[in-house]
Write a protein that holds these residues in place. Sequence first.
Motif, PDB file in Angstrom:
ATOM      1  N   ALA A   1       0.847  -1.198   0.000  1.00  0.00           N
ATOM      2  CA  ALA A   1       0.000   0.000   0.000  1.00  0.00           C
ATOM      3  C   ALA A   1       0.877   1.241   0.000  1.00  0.00           C
ATOM      4  O   ALA A   1       1.932   1.269   0.650  1.00  0.00           O
TER       5      ALA A   1
ATOM      6  N   THR B   1      -6.835  -8.503   1.616  1.00  0.00           N
ATOM      7  CA  THR B   1      -5.876  -7.666   2.332  1.00  0.00           C
ATOM      8  C   THR B   1      -6.666  -6.790   3.300  1.00  0.00           C
ATOM      9  O   THR B   1      -7.475  -5.957   2.864  1.00  0.00           O
TER      10      THR B   1
ATOM     11  N   SER C   1     -10.730   0.771   9.280  1.00  0.00           N
ATOM     12  CA  SER C   1     -10.146  -0.437   8.673  1.00  0.00           C
ATOM     13  C   SER C   1     -11.121  -1.024   7.668  1.00  0.00           C
ATOM     14  O   SER C   1     -12.286  -0.603   7.596  1.00  0.00           O
TER      15      SER C   1
ATOM     16  N   TYR D   1      -6.783  -3.790   5.862  1.00  0.00           N
ATOM     17  CA  TYR D   1      -5.978  -2.604   6.212  1.00  0.00           C
ATOM     18  C   TYR D   1      -6.557  -1.996   7.478  1.00  0.00           C
ATOM     19  O   TYR D   1      -7.740  -2.143   7.791  1.00  0.00           O
TER      20      TYR D   1
ATOM     21  N   ASN E   1      -1.921  -5.512  -5.290  1.00  0.00           N
ATOM     22  CA  ASN E   1      -1.683  -6.959  -5.123  1.00  0.00           C
ATOM     23  C   ASN E   1      -1.168  -7.524  -6.444  1.00  0.00           C
ATOM     24  O   ASN E   1      -1.933  -7.620  -7.394  1.00  0.00           O
TER      25      ASN E   1
ATOM     26  N   GLU F   1      -1.530  -0.631   8.788  1.00  0.00           N
ATOM     27  CA  GLU F   1      -1.132  -2.038   8.840  1.00  0.00           C
ATOM     28  C   GLU F   1      -1.876  -2.793   7.746  1.00  0.00           C
ATOM     29  O   GLU F   1      -3.080  -2.595   7.537  1.00  0.00           O
ATOM     30  N   LEU F   2      -1.152  -3.676   7.049  1.00  0.00           N
ATOM     31  CA  LEU F   2      -1.786  -4.536   6.042  1.00  0.00           C
ATOM     32  C   LEU F   2      -1.657  -5.977   6.507  1.00  0.00           C
ATOM     33  O   LEU F   2      -0.586  -6.394   6.944  1.00  0.00           O
ATOM     34  N   LYS F   3      -2.749  -6.704   6.378  1.00  0.00           N
ATOM     35  CA  LYS F   3      -2.670  -8.117   6.743  1.00  0.00           C
ATOM     36  C   LYS F   3      -3.324  -8.940   5.645  1.00  0.00           C
ATOM     37  O   LYS F   3      -4.516  -8.796   5.371  1.00  0.00           O
TER      38      LYS F   3
ATOM     39  N   GLN G   1       4.024  -2.997   3.435  1.00  0.00           N
ATOM     40  CA  GLN G   1       3.763  -4.300   2.830  1.00  0.00           C
ATOM     41  C   GLN G   1       2.984  -5.175   3.797  1.00  0.00           C
ATOM     42  O   GLN G   1       3.115  -5.050   5.007  1.00  0.00           O
ATOM     43  N   SER G   2       2.231  -6.058   3.222  1.00  0.00           N
ATOM     44  CA  SER G   2       1.532  -7.038   4.054  1.00  0.00           C
ATOM     45  C   SER G   2       2.485  -8.201   4.351  1.00  0.00           C
ATOM     46  O   SER G   2       3.574  -8.285   3.799  1.00  0.00           O
TER      47      SER G   2
ATOM     48  N   VAL H   1      -3.783   0.222  -2.521  1.00  0.00           N
ATOM     49  CA  VAL H   1      -3.318  -1.129  -2.184  1.00  0.00           C
ATOM     50  C   VAL H   1      -3.141  -1.912  -3.479  1.00  0.00           C
ATOM     51  O   VAL H   1      -4.075  -2.009  -4.284  1.00  0.00           O
TER      52      VAL H   1
END
Lengths: 328, 157
Positions: free
Chosen positions: A45, B66, B147, B68, B83, B29-31, A57-58, B81
Amino acid sequence: MSKYAFIKHVRFFGLVATAIAAVHPASVIAAGVSAGTLIQSTATATYTAGTMNGSVQSNTLSVKVDELLDVAVSSLSGSTTTIGSNQVVLTYAVTNTGNGDEAFNIHVDPAVAGNQFDAVVQAIAIDSNGNNAYDAGVDLQLTNHNATPSIAPDGMVRIFVVVSLPASASDMQTSSVQLSAEAVTGSGSAGTAYAGQGTSSTDAVVGASGALAFANNDLLASLAVVTLTKSANIVDPFGGTQPVPGAIVTYIITAAVSGTGQAEGLQIADVIPTGTTYQNGTLKLEGASLSDASDSDAGNASASGVNVNLGTIAGGTNQTVKFDVKIN
Amino acid sequence: MRKNLLLLGAFIAAFHAPSVLAQAASPVELKGDVKLDKIVVQNGKEQHILSEPKIVVPGDRLIFSTAYHNNGAMVVKNFVVTNPIPEGVTLASDATGLLEVSVDGGKNWGRLALLTVPDGQGGTRPAQAADATHVRWTLASVAAGASGVLAYNAIVR
């Protein structure tokens, strides 16, 4: 709870679950990615926070692709193979349509329901030199119900099944010989899983084929039947037909070949009856004289008997041999 | 639309404690997460069963998501974001309509229907789902504490 939230968000971005449902991939390109492949994904992101540009980054996701157990078998011998007194070679193709190296157990069954005769299996072999022809002693022999060597994904091997006619078969009868291939790791209904048994330390899962497939090759018996008939004409010295001393007996031997096949190496032999004497130069095949000597023509004759080599005679053909003797 | 997003974001936030570590590095935060999406037909209706991707084979559907979370104290803007679509999967063709995708490694972007790729014969052809190399989402802003989850569907090649 978190799953509920997840679904809500998927909906929010327009990926409504019911819309997704419309297409489920029944087919994939070839065998798909190889078993053991890692599918790895990392999202990035970028953003602006106040006057600062940032990026993040994830975590990296990693999904290992498991082994799909699939197989296809097809017949390569055309619609029907004619079989006579000689053995014939039936050809099948076994293709690993799964995504991992896999060996397959080969089952050859000559007793298929509906058969009018069951062929005798003489040999099973893999076309190991890839020349599309059975080479006895060269191509790898397989024992029935045993496994092929490992076949790579999308790989195909030709398998030869050498068969002969049983003695009981008769002309024009039909038969099928079935070859099935079954993944050594396992077979079953689609989705059956074999934990930890796939290649590259994966699980193995049975695909749409059930990891078991078969194909038939069809046989048509083509045989010939030889019927011999012998008759005699007698001319006595007095103008009659009595078997008296001095009478000439003409023997007529007819070989009638029937059926769709051919009689090979057909030979007609007869002995000169006791009390009679062969009349030199009277041996005839289809009305044409044959010399008595053993030479280039088909027949020979002597005081003891006559012999005519007819060779290969097609079904539906008659061959007639004649010779004369005199009653002593 | 934004109002909705914030509402749902708040819902998720309640269950995700902010990570102190991530906060130190970045306000956002990205998960990533991936689920296996099995479609079963029950009583004539198709249902999606999501599960951990324990056994995955070619043809299977995966949902890559993802999540966030803006852990910072201030709004984050121009939030994009991206990918990359992993090797070994293809974007699901039924999931492309609204997605912003790239078919050239992330250089150009747009809806799939508007993109073209070389046809290998000197010309171009309309892009297919299998041509997509990246997918991305652009959010004008993410409020402090907000989020959400961004997801796309993929099929194992």
